[in-house]
Motif scaffolding. Structure first.
Motif, mmCIF file in Angstrom:
data_model
loop_
_atom_site.group_PDB
_atom_site.id
_atom_site.type_symbol
_atom_site.label_atom_id
_atom_site.label_comp_id
_atom_site.label_asym_id
_atom_site.label_seq_id
_atom_site.Cartn_x
_atom_site.Cartn_y
_atom_site.Cartn_z
ATOM 1 N N UNK A 58 31.967 41.491 76.738
ATOM 2 C CA UNK A 58 30.683 41.144 76.139
ATOM 3 C C UNK A 58 30.261 42.216 75.155
ATOM 4 N N UNK A 59 29.803 41.791 73.981
ATOM 5 C CA UNK A 59 29.389 42.725 72.927
ATOM 6 C C UNK A 59 27.896 42.671 72.636
ATOM 7 N N UNK A 60 27.163 41.850 73.364
ATOM 8 C CA UNK A 60 25.718 41.785 73.151
ATOM 9 C C UNK A 60 25.178 40.396 73.391
ATOM 10 N N UNK A 61 23.890 40.322 73.643
ATOM 11 C CA UNK A 61 23.223 39.056 73.911
ATOM 12 C C UNK A 61 21.764 39.158 73.481
ATOM 13 N N UNK A 62 21.219 38.066 72.949
ATOM 14 C CA UNK A 62 19.833 38.070 72.493
ATOM 15 C C UNK A 62 19.303 36.638 72.466
ATOM 16 N N UNK A 63 18.017 36.485 72.648
ATOM 17 C CA UNK A 63 17.358 35.180 72.509
ATOM 18 C C UNK A 63 16.790 35.044 71.106
ATOM 19 N N UNK A 64 16.872 33.836 70.558
ATOM 20 C CA UNK A 64 16.388 33.578 69.204
ATOM 21 C C UNK A 64 15.505 32.332 69.216
ATOM 22 N N UNK A 65 14.421 32.381 68.460
ATOM 23 C CA UNK A 65 13.524 31.237 68.322
ATOM 24 C C UNK A 65 13.564 30.722 66.895
ATOM 25 N N UNK A 66 13.548 29.400 66.743
ATOM 26 C CA UNK A 66 13.476 28.801 65.407
ATOM 27 C C UNK A 66 12.216 29.258 64.684
ATOM 28 N N UNK A 67 11.176 29.579 65.441
ATOM 29 C CA UNK A 67 9.901 29.994 64.855
ATOM 30 C C UNK A 67 10.004 31.328 64.127
ATOM 31 N N UNK A 68 11.128 32.048 64.308
ATOM 32 C CA UNK A 68 11.310 33.332 63.632
ATOM 33 C C UNK A 68 11.937 33.189 62.252
ATOM 34 N N UNK A 69 12.283 31.976 61.848
ATOM 35 C CA UNK A 69 12.854 31.774 60.519
ATOM 36 C C UNK A 69 11.798 32.100 59.458
ATOM 37 N N UNK A 70 12.206 32.611 58.295
ATOM 38 C CA UNK A 70 11.250 32.952 57.243
ATOM 39 C C UNK A 70 10.350 31.768 56.890
ATOM 40 N N UNK A 71 9.035 32.033 56.832
ATOM 41 C CA UNK A 71 8.084 30.982 56.482
ATOM 42 C C UNK A 71 7.572 30.177 57.650
ATOM 43 N N UNK A 72 8.111 30.431 58.857
ATOM 44 C CA UNK A 72 7.666 29.688 60.035
ATOM 45 C C UNK A 72 6.983 30.612 61.032
ATOM 46 N N UNK A 73 6.210 30.010 61.911
ATOM 47 C CA UNK A 73 5.644 30.697 63.068
ATOM 48 C C UNK A 73 5.645 29.693 64.214
ATOM 49 N N UNK A 74 5.249 30.157 65.369
ATOM 50 C CA UNK A 74 5.191 29.247 66.504
ATOM 51 C C UNK A 74 4.229 28.104 66.302
ATOM 52 N N UNK A 75 3.212 28.286 65.448
ATOM 53 C CA UNK A 75 2.189 27.268 65.235
ATOM 54 C C UNK A 75 2.430 26.408 63.998
ATOM 55 N N UNK A 76 3.511 26.650 63.272
ATOM 56 C CA UNK A 76 3.820 25.824 62.102
ATOM 57 C C UNK A 76 4.151 24.409 62.541
ATOM 58 N N UNK A 77 3.453 23.424 61.991
ATOM 59 C CA UNK A 77 3.745 22.025 62.306
ATOM 60 C C UNK A 77 4.956 21.601 61.477
ATOM 61 N N UNK A 78 6.026 21.235 62.153
ATOM 62 C CA UNK A 78 7.259 20.853 61.473
ATOM 63 C C UNK A 78 7.317 19.346 61.239
ATOM 64 N N UNK A 79 7.025 18.585 62.292
ATOM 65 C CA UNK A 79 7.046 17.124 62.198
ATOM 66 C C UNK A 79 5.839 16.545 62.934
ATOM 67 N N UNK A 80 5.393 15.400 62.470
ATOM 68 C CA UNK A 80 4.274 14.705 63.108
ATOM 69 C C UNK A 80 4.661 13.243 63.323
ATOM 70 N N UNK A 81 4.358 12.720 64.504
ATOM 71 C CA UNK A 81 4.712 11.346 64.853
ATOM 72 C C UNK A 81 3.537 10.671 65.554
ATOM 73 N N UNK A 82 3.573 9.350 65.616
ATOM 74 C CA UNK A 82 2.607 8.620 66.420
ATOM 75 C C UNK A 82 2.922 8.872 67.897
#
Length: 436
Positions: A58-82
């Motif tokens: 093993x050379x390393x391990x880490x957790x990654x969130x899509x919310x960390x992508x440039x321009x996004x945050x955890x509260x960014x609305x990505x999609x909206x549906x009925x």
């Protein structure tokens, strides 16, 4: 007249069937592009001789969130549906199946090479002899070249709409492991980052390839997406409409050679004497010693090199520690929690495990998951990492390496500000080493 009425009824029903709910994309989607991926910040990777670091290490391990992508945050609305669409929305996920070092070659399982290292799910990267495995934590599935889907069950409700935000997409666990071969120079759909970043001697090479290693895209009514089961080598419709988020090692990893350490042995099971919740609530503890043997080559033990070890909690234990305020400002974890804490009624609550380093008598923290910085040279304990040289030198192997033993006491106690409640304690942690 009856025929006429039936005809009218059919027209009415057909008209109703076209009033189908649709989802809409509410962000620009540039996060699917090269250089805009959610960064897999795994830090420095060190390769040395296979004596210290055999294939599969093993050379390393880490957790990654899509919310960390440039321009996004955890509260960014990505999609909206009925709200009516809530049972028709999914995450699709796969490696970057087209690219030579982005997720085309499952190098750990022998793809593109004659050597099968027995590491399924590990794909070739821009670093020579370093492979990457990604796990979609919400489903527990390993990323492959073939699109897999997982229902989205978490979202925000706003009026008659549901909103899928950055925080609602699954966390991704990234793991690196050593492999025995390099990816072939041809045979993949693309090769945007020609060659391999290998470095030489004690030099450090950055992961400059901006090509993503994986993607998550959205599947829902009205949104253009690919189909589960298809090969991401050729099935890439989502890119044309910028539907999703990419994940990549770009700029988040570095590689060096020669300086390295390895875990030679560790006490496999640490057992505590039985103790009652009443005793724990009066400040009593149960203690048990364990040891770790670490082998480092001479270069790694140079006084100017920061050779460190840490004991890392699992992703689940890290998430629970965050909820209970047990994570420090530099990402370390103060108490190890049981697997299933807070969800399994048989697990003791208000109880955790802390550490004491016997050589110094000082308390220790655990390594967390979110990048876990190690701090500046000499900053002992930053991020849960500690100098290997603080241990006792027990032998020199004659192969240019030395073995140090670390003696540590595990302490079962009540969590700060909480009352212990009876149950079992069953926790798992991993010993890791890194060289700065």
């Amino acid at each position: 007249m009856k025929l006429s009425m039936i005809g009218l009824m059919l027209v009415s029903l057909l008209g109703t069937s076209h009033a189908q709910a649709q989802c809409e994309q509410l962000y620009n989607g540039v996060q699917t592009s090269d250089g805009s991926s959610a960064q897999i910040s795994i830090g420095r990777v060190s390769l040395t001789s296979t004596h210290l670091q055999p294939v599969g290490s093993s050379l390393g391990s880490v957790l990654v969130s899509a919310a960390n992508a440039p321009g996004l945050s955890g509260e960014t609305v990505l999609w909206q549906c009925d709200q009516a669409d809530r049972h028709q929305i999914y995450e699709l996920f796969a490696t970057n199946g087209a690219d030579r070092v982005g997720g085309h070659w499952e190098i750990g399982a022998g793809a593109g090479t004659s050597a099968n290292d027995g590491l399924p799910g590990y794909f070739a990267t821009y670093f020579g002899y370093v492979s990457l495995k990604l796990t979609h934590l919400n489903s527990g599935k390993t990323f492959t070249r073939y699109w897999q889907e997982s229902p989205i069950s978490h979202y925000d409700v706003v009026g008659d709409k549901i909103q899928i935000k950055g925080k609602h997409l699954s966390m991704v666990q990234a793991e690196l492991a050593r492999v025995s071969a390099l990816p072939p120079a041809s045979g993949s759909g693309s090769d945007q980052c020609a060659g391999i970043a290998q470095g030489a001697g004690s030099s450090v090479a950055a992961y400059t390839c901006t090509v993503p290693n994986a993607y998550i895209q959205f599947k829902g009514p009205g949104i253009v997406s690919d189909r589960a089961g298809t090969d991401a080598n050729t099935s890439r419709t989502f890119l044309g409409v910028r539907n999703g988020v990419a994940f990549g090692l770009r700029g988040g990893a570095f590689i060096s050679y020669n300086a390295a350490c390895a875990v030679r042995s560790v006490t496999p099971v640490v057992t505590f004497a039985r103790i009652s919740s009443q005793q724990l609530n009066t400040g009593q503890t149960s203690e048990s010693d364990f040891s770790i043997e670490l082998e480092c080559n001479d270069f790694a033990l140079n006084i100017t090199t920061q050779s460190l070890y840490g004991i890392q909690v699992s992703p689940n234990a890290y998430e629970q520690a965050q909820k209970l305020g047990l994570v420090t400002g530099d990402g370390a974890v103060t108490y190890l929690l049981s697997t299933g804490y807070g969800s399994d009624p048989s697990i003791a609550t208000g109880v955790g495990i802390r550490l004491r380093q016997n050589a110094t008598g000082a308390d220790m923290n655990f390594v967390g998951q979110a990048g876990a910085p190690v701090g500046a040279v000499g900053n002992r304990g930053a991020g849960g990492w500690y100098p290997i040289r603080e241990g006792q030198l027990i032998s020199a192997t004659g192969t240019g390496a030395s073995v140090y033993t670390q003696s540590i006491t595990a302490i079962l106690s009540a969590l700060p500000g909480m009352r212990a409640r009876a149950g079992k304690v069953d926790a798992v942690a991993i010993v890791r080493v890194r060289v700065q």
